[in-house]
Structures are given as C-alpha cells and as structure tokens.
Motif scaffolding. Structure first.
Motif, mmCIF file in Angstrom:
data_model
loop_
_atom_site.group_PDB
_atom_site.id
_atom_site.type_symbol
_atom_site.label_atom_id
_atom_site.label_comp_id
_atom_site.label_asym_id
_atom_site.label_seq_id
_atom_site.Cartn_x
_atom_site.Cartn_y
_atom_site.Cartn_z
ATOM 1 N N CYS A 179 0.834 -1.207 0.000
ATOM 2 C CA CYS A 179 0.000 0.000 0.000
ATOM 3 C C CYS A 179 0.867 1.254 0.000
ATOM 4 N N SER A 180 1.935 1.255 0.794
ATOM 5 C CA SER A 180 2.830 2.418 0.856
ATOM 6 C C SER A 180 3.504 2.668 -0.484
ATOM 7 N N LEU A 181 3.927 1.597 -1.158
ATOM 8 C CA LEU A 181 4.567 1.746 -2.467
ATOM 9 C C LEU A 181 3.578 2.253 -3.510
ATOM 10 N N LEU A 182 2.344 1.736 -3.489
ATOM 11 C CA LEU A 182 1.335 2.187 -4.452
ATOM 12 C C LEU A 182 0.969 3.645 -4.201
ATOM 13 N N LEU A 183 0.906 4.051 -2.933
ATOM 14 C CA LEU A 183 0.692 5.465 -2.632
ATOM 15 C C LEU A 183 1.834 6.311 -3.180
ATOM 16 N N GLY A 184 3.056 5.790 -3.087
ATOM 17 C CA GLY A 184 4.206 6.498 -3.632
ATOM 18 C C GLY A 184 4.121 6.679 -5.130
ATOM 19 N N TYR A 185 3.465 5.748 -5.823
ATOM 20 C CA TYR A 185 3.274 5.859 -7.271
ATOM 21 C C TYR A 185 2.060 6.719 -7.638
ATOM 22 N N GLY A 186 1.437 7.368 -6.644
ATOM 23 C CA GLY A 186 0.347 8.292 -6.925
ATOM 24 C C GLY A 186 -1.022 7.655 -7.021
ATOM 25 N N LEU A 187 -1.150 6.380 -6.635
ATOM 26 C CA LEU A 187 -2.446 5.718 -6.674
ATOM 27 C C LEU A 187 -3.194 5.960 -5.359
ATOM 28 N N GLU A 188 -4.528 5.879 -5.430
ATOM 29 C CA GLU A 188 -5.341 5.966 -4.221
ATOM 30 C C GLU A 188 -5.454 4.558 -3.656
ATOM 31 N N ALA A 189 -4.636 4.250 -2.688
ATOM 32 C CA ALA A 189 -4.509 2.881 -2.191
ATOM 33 C C ALA A 189 -4.913 2.799 -0.729
ATOM 34 N N PHE A 190 -5.476 1.649 -0.369
ATOM 35 C CA PHE A 190 -5.907 1.377 1.000
ATOM 36 C C PHE A 190 -5.554 -0.064 1.354
ATOM 37 N N ALA A 249 -11.236 -17.452 2.981
ATOM 38 C CA ALA A 249 -11.980 -18.695 3.166
ATOM 39 C C ALA A 249 -11.865 -19.218 4.600
ATOM 40 N N LYS A 250 -12.943 -19.802 5.087
ATOM 41 C CA LYS A 250 -13.022 -20.413 6.420
ATOM 42 C C LYS A 250 -12.817 -19.387 7.535
ATOM 43 N N GLY A 251 -13.068 -18.119 7.223
ATOM 44 C CA GLY A 251 -12.997 -17.086 8.249
ATOM 45 C C GLY A 251 -11.608 -16.745 8.722
ATOM 46 N N VAL A 252 -10.569 -17.101 7.959
ATOM 47 C CA VAL A 252 -9.185 -16.804 8.348
ATOM 48 C C VAL A 252 -8.924 -15.309 8.202
ATOM 49 N N PRO A 253 -8.446 -14.633 9.253
ATOM 50 C CA PRO A 253 -8.151 -13.195 9.142
ATOM 51 C C PRO A 253 -7.121 -12.939 8.045
ATOM 52 N N HIS A 254 -7.308 -11.849 7.324
ATOM 53 C CA HIS A 254 -6.413 -11.563 6.204
ATOM 54 C C HIS A 254 -6.404 -10.065 5.926
ATOM 55 N N ALA A 255 -5.331 -9.618 5.285
ATOM 56 C CA ALA A 255 -5.208 -8.221 4.854
ATOM 57 C C ALA A 255 -4.714 -8.196 3.418
ATOM 58 N N TRP A 256 -5.262 -7.289 2.623
ATOM 59 C CA TRP A 256 -4.844 -7.122 1.238
ATOM 60 C C TRP A 256 -4.930 -5.647 0.884
ATOM 61 N N VAL A 257 -4.667 -5.283 -0.349
ATOM 62 C CA VAL A 257 -4.614 -3.881 -0.763
ATOM 63 C C VAL A 257 -5.675 -3.618 -1.820
ATOM 64 N N MET A 258 -6.228 -2.427 -1.784
ATOM 65 C CA MET A 258 -7.240 -2.002 -2.754
ATOM 66 C C MET A 258 -6.840 -0.656 -3.334
ATOM 67 N N THR A 259 -7.012 -0.492 -4.642
ATOM 68 C CA THR A 259 -6.816 0.813 -5.273
ATOM 69 C C THR A 259 -8.118 1.246 -5.936
ATOM 70 N N CYS A 260 -8.381 2.539 -5.877
ATOM 71 C CA CYS A 260 -9.588 3.122 -6.463
ATOM 72 C C CYS A 260 -9.189 3.971 -7.661
ATOM 73 N N GLY A 261 -9.614 3.572 -8.862
ATOM 74 C CA GLY A 261 -9.292 4.317 -10.071
ATOM 75 C C GLY A 261 -10.151 5.560 -10.216
ATOM 76 N N THR A 262 -9.688 6.501 -11.014
ATOM 77 C CA THR A 262 -10.453 7.725 -11.230
ATOM 78 C C THR A 262 -11.768 7.453 -11.956
ATOM 79 N N ASP A 263 -11.858 6.300 -12.648
ATOM 80 C CA ASP A 263 -13.094 5.926 -13.335
ATOM 81 C C ASP A 263 -14.001 5.066 -12.463
ATOM 82 N N GLY A 264 -13.658 4.923 -11.194
ATOM 83 C CA GLY A 264 -14.470 4.139 -10.275
ATOM 84 C C GLY A 264 -14.096 2.671 -10.189
ATOM 85 N N THR A 265 -13.093 2.239 -10.963
ATOM 86 C CA THR A 265 -12.678 0.839 -10.929
ATOM 87 C C THR A 265 -12.012 0.504 -9.597
ATOM 88 N N ILE A 266 -12.462 -0.584 -8.987
ATOM 89 C CA ILE A 266 -11.870 -1.056 -7.732
ATOM 90 C C ILE A 266 -11.021 -2.282 -8.047
#
Length: 616
Positions: free
Chosen positions: A344-355, A362-379
C-alpha cells in the motif's frame, strides 16, 4: 566513489588489519611525544592537527601507510561500480584515524558505538566457533532519518562481540535548514528515535527477528562534553515482548562537540514512542527511487519477500503482531499485514489511491490485502502475498435470481475496514461480504470515517504513537548471474547423487539446459506484468532440439529463497518432477536451468526448471 555497506565494512576491516600490522597507532604516539618534546615552544599550550600531520609527513608515516594500502584501493576500484553516497560506518578501534573521513564540517553528526553485548542467555551454552566454521550470527540493523546501517555479522554467543560504529547525520529536513549545522535546541525538536533491529541468521541462512528497539538518543544533548554511555535492554518480540533477550552497551557522542549542553530536566521531559500504535501509522507514501519502475513491479517485489505467520507460543490462533517496516525488510519475511502495509505504501508512492483492507478469506481466516480506487471508479484488489490483481464487480443482492451475476475470482470473503495514512473507514453496510460490498468510500451510509484530525493527532510525525519515518529501500547486493550458476551447480550435484542412490547414471545435456532460459524469463515477466510473451519461441526451439522419436518433459517451479537443498527436497515431493529426475532409459538426457531475478532488499525470485529427453 562510495561503497555498499557490506563492501565498505570488508574494506575497513582490511585497512584496520593492515594498520595494526604496521603498528601505526604506536608510531603515531611516539612521534607525537617526540614532537611535543622537541618542537613545542614554552609559550604554546598545544599542538594543532596541522602540526602533527606535518610531523607525520616528515617522518614518512603517511607515505608508508598509503603505500601499504594502495593494493586495497586498486582492487576496490576494479571490482566496485560507483554508487550514491552512503553513510559512514567504522569500528571503534579505527575511530582515531577515520572519524573525520567523509564528514561535512558544516553538518552535525551523532556517532553511535556498540561496545559489545551481554546476557544473551539463550546462547549461554553456545560453543565458540572454530576458524572457518559456519555458525549462527547476529546482525544489528539501524535506521535514522533516511539513513540505514548494518553491522558486520558476529557469532551468536552469550556475550556477542559487537564492536561497530555508525556515523548518523543529524539535520532538519525543512527547506533551507539542510545546510545549517543543527544546534542543541534544534536537535531537541527532532523526535525521531534510532530504530535498532537485531536479526539472527542460522547456518542455513534462515533469518529470525530477535528484537526491535527504539533508542531515544537525545539524552546525549544534556551530557557533559556531548558524550554518554547507555545500557540498552533488548526485549523479545510478539508473545515474548516482555522477556529480555540481551543487553547492548552503547556510547553516543556528538561531532562536532556541543558548545552548550542542555539541562537534563529539559531533555527528560520529551515524550517517547509508545508500544501500541494505530494502524494508519504503518502506511505512508514510499518512493522506491530507481529500484522499482512500476506499481506491478512493486507488487512483485512485495510478493517475493517471504511469508511467515507471527509465531504463537503453545499453538493457538493467529497472533496479532504487526512489524515495523525496518524489521520486516531486515529479516526479509513477515505476515500478510506486513506485506499489505508495504505494498500500500509503495502504491501510494506511485500516486495511486490505495488502502489496506482488513477482513477474512476462506473459512474465516483473518487476512489483509490492498485495494486501489481508479479515477473511473474501478476497484482493484492486490494480493500482496502472490502479486495477483483482481477487478471487483459488486453483486447486487436485490437482482432477480435469473439475472447473471459476476463470479468473484478473488479469495476474500468479508471486509471490516479500510485505511491508509490519512483515512480510516469502517464498513457499515448491511453485509460485510466483499462480494456485495459497494466501495464508494465517500458514501458515509456505507463507510463510516474516523475523524481526520484524530488520525493526524496520533499519526503525524513526532506524535507519541507514530512510527519513525520509513527507511529507504536498499538495492540488492546479490549478483544474479553468479547466484544462478551456484544454485544450478548444486542442483546438478544433488540430482546426480539422488540418481546414484537409485542405481542410475546421469548424463547432462548442456544445450538443452540453456534452451530452458527463455521459458524462465517469460514466467517472471508474466508474474511482473500479467502479460505472457516468448512462449512460442521457446516451444519452437525445444521441437528443433529434441530428436525424432524422443519425448521432452519439463517441470518449472518457483521459490523465494536460495537454498538449493531445500528447493530440491520440495521438487521431489511433486510426482511429475520426481518422474523427470528419476527417469530411466538407455538414452536419457537430463537438463536443469536456474534463473535468479533480484529485487530491492536482496529479495529474490528463483525459477528452476528440470527437464529430460528420452526415447518414448
């Protein structure tokens, strides 16, 4: 010209050995005493540095030293390319001769010396290694205001022999302040601690995070002569964070010396960093300089950093332990949250809107991943552990059953919150299922934001709960060609030994091995760009190389470590690979090709392909 930290440490060790061999320190003391006795006038109080240097030159000491060290300089010039300016690092025993090396006289420096360790009780019974024997080692890594340092490895022991010095530049980063020497008051306002991370490397090259410590250095500002000695008690990590693992003896000294020291009352009123920190402080825009060119290449870099769940004593559920970026990079592995925060930090550095998204898979295992929001609304979802990207298309639960709904390809099941360095939003939709979530983060009926002022109050630089500034990424120190060749030779030996145990002979086909290279390059290119290219040429070359009446079998596999024996054992667990390695016949020809692709922080993607041709 400046050197990478590893080469610089090696060079300085050679210089130190040569100076000791010549007894330079003893000769300087003799000349100093003689000069004071013969040349110091009665009305003079002291000799200047210039007077001493002239005396050394007259007696040929400087010429002798330069003549003896000339062979070292020549070798380094031939072997090492020029690189950006690196921080100065030298040992305490060399400080007398080298403490002014590469020092800008207009800047202020903090010289941190590690004078040894003790009470590392886990290694109380550790036998002293014999000369040339491979043993487990400790390495101390430091980060301070965009400067990174690494000590030379020392054998693990109850009293590890740390004797390293690190010259840290202290300056304000505000515009116009960078060229002025910082005074005591200015340095008091610099709240960045020195982050120290202790890594253990075992005989197989596996790394373990032993301790992470934030050193409050500003006590030296109130010390007499700008010098202070500290005893630092290192604590364990995770579930052992309340258990001491050892003690380091540290000396701090300001260069140039302070004209005016501060009172201890003023110094002691400064806040120290806390232990529990808000998640937003683990993310901030991070630029990779010229080490990474694209967001997708950054995702590949994060992917090849090793994955390791936080250890839990006695088993049990997942341990909630987020590492600082320095600790993650130094040991080259971490949990999914560490990977997601870095990506997420690297994508923010490249000017993307990242979270960073926090939820479950699956099976309720806790997890973390990254999301970017495009200017056209693409997630777009980015899986930091694999480098895969997924376009999110929300499923409308109110649509009639006959309506065709997009089938999600991503592994995520629920999402509870998303955050970056400026925002923290909780999911308040009727369902937290990722499949039906709408990621319109501006709609407060779907995403409840935390106050931006509240985030700034705890995550802004200098806040008691904020992390220190992120360390810069370091270029790889691994030679890809040499490492590829070494692993390939080791695998050939392992295959030959394995076949010998089965009563089989081994014949290697070098040309076939070479022809496997394009395939490995193509696989890595596809992982980095999601574009497949070059497979047609590879297949055509193989058809031409394999004689009529023969069959070709190939098995590619990918690793993020460079241990050939471990990789070979993993390959043998694949029935298809074992069939190739143990192939029988009168005209069996075997091939193996290894291709190492290097990334920052000495992370590697290692591609291996085993192949054979035989009469069918």
């Amino acid at each position: 010209m400046s050197l990478p930290p590893e080469k610089a440490s090696e060079l300085k060790q050679l210089i130190h050995q040569q100076l000791s061999k010549m007894d330079v320190h003893g000769r300087i003391r003799e000349i100093l005493a003689e000069t004071i006795r013969e040349e110091l006038a009665p009305d003079q109080q002291q000799l200047s540095t210039e007077d001493l240097i002239k005396a050394l030159r007259r007696r040929g000491i400087i010429d002798d030293v330069m003549k003896e060290l000339n062979f070292v300089t020549d070798n380094v010039d031939q072997e090492l390319p020029s690189s950006p300016k690196q921080p100065v690092c030298f040992t305490d025993r060399q400080s007398t001769l080298l403490k002014k090396t590469n020092i800008d006289p207009t800047r202020r420096y903090l010289y941190l010396q590690v004078l040894g360790g003790k009470a590392f009780l886990e290694h109380l019974q550790e036998p002293e290694p014999l000369p040339g024997q491979v043993c487990s080692t400790f390495t101390l890594c430091l980060h301070f205001r965009n400067q990174r340092f690494r000590s030379k490895p020392v054998p693990c022991a109850c009293e590890p022999d740390f004797h390293d010095g690190f010259l840290l530049e202290v300056h304000r980063e505000s515009l116009g302040d960078g060229t002025r020497m910082a005074d005591s008051t200015t340095m008091l306002s610099i709240s960045d601690p020195i982050h120290m991370v202790l890594i253990k490397t075992d005989i197989f090259g596996e790394t373990t995070l032993v301790a992470s410590y934030f050193l409050e250095w500003r006590s030296v500002l109130g010390s007499e002569n700008g010098v202070t000695n500290l005893t630092v008690e290192l604590m364990g990590v995770g579930t052992e964070s309340k258990v001491a693992v050892g003690i380091l003896n540290i000396k701090l000294e300001m260069y140039p010396a302070l004209n005016q020291t501060l009172s201890q009352e003023v110094v002691n009123t400064q806040d120290e960093n806390g232990i529990n920190r808000p998640v937003c402080s683990y993310v901030k825009p991070l630029r990779a300089g010229r080490l990474l060119d694209t967001p997708r290449q950054a995702a590949r870099f994060v992917n090849v950093l090793g994955y390791e769940r936080a250890p839990v004593i006695g088993g049990g559920g997942k341990q909630e332990q987020w590492c600082t970026l320095l600790a993650f990079l130094c040991r080259n592995k971490g949990d999914c949250e560490d990977h997601a925060n870095l990506l997420c930090s690297l994508l923010l550095g490249y000017g993307l809107e990242a979270f960073v998204c926090v939820g479950t898979k699956a099976k309720g295992v806790p997890h973390a991943w990254v999301m970017t929001c495009g200017t056209d609304g693409t997630i777009t979802f980015w899986e930091s552990l694999t480098g895969h990207r997924y376009i999110h298309k929300s499923t409308n639960p109110d649509e009639p059953p006959v309506a065709e709904q997009p089938k999600p390809l991503y592994p995520y099941r629920t999402v509870g919150c998303v955050f970056n360095h400026q925002m923290f939003l909780g999911n308040c939709q009727p369902s937290d299922s990722v499949e039906v979530c709408v990621f319109d983060l501006n709609d407060e009926s779907k995403w409840k934001p935390m106050s931006e002022e509240a985030i700034k109050s705890v995550c802004a630089p200098g806040a008691t709960t904020s992390l220190p500034p992120f360390p810069p990424l370091c270029a790889s120190t691994i030679d890809a060609s040499v490492t590829s060749n070494e692993i390939e030779m080791q695998l050939r030996l392992l295959v030959s030994e394995h076949r010998k145990d089965l009563g089989l002979t081994t014949v290697w086909e070098d040309q076939l091995s070479y022809l496997l290279s394009p395939a490995l390059a193509s696989y890595e290119f596809e992982r980095t760009t999601s574009i497949s290219a070059g497979n047609e040429e590879f297949q055509d070359a193989i058809r031409r190389a394999v004689p009529d009446g023969h069959t070709f079998k190939g098995f590619p596999i990918h690793f993020v470590y460079r241990n050939a024996r471990r990789a070979f054992a993993t390959c043998l667990r694949s029935p298809f690979c074992e069939e190739i390695i143990c192939c029988r016949g009168d005209q069996v020809r075997l091939a193996v090709r290894v291709r190492v692709f290097t990334y920052p922080e000495s992370a590697c993607a290692v591609w291996i392909m085993f192949a054979c041709e035989n009469i069918f």
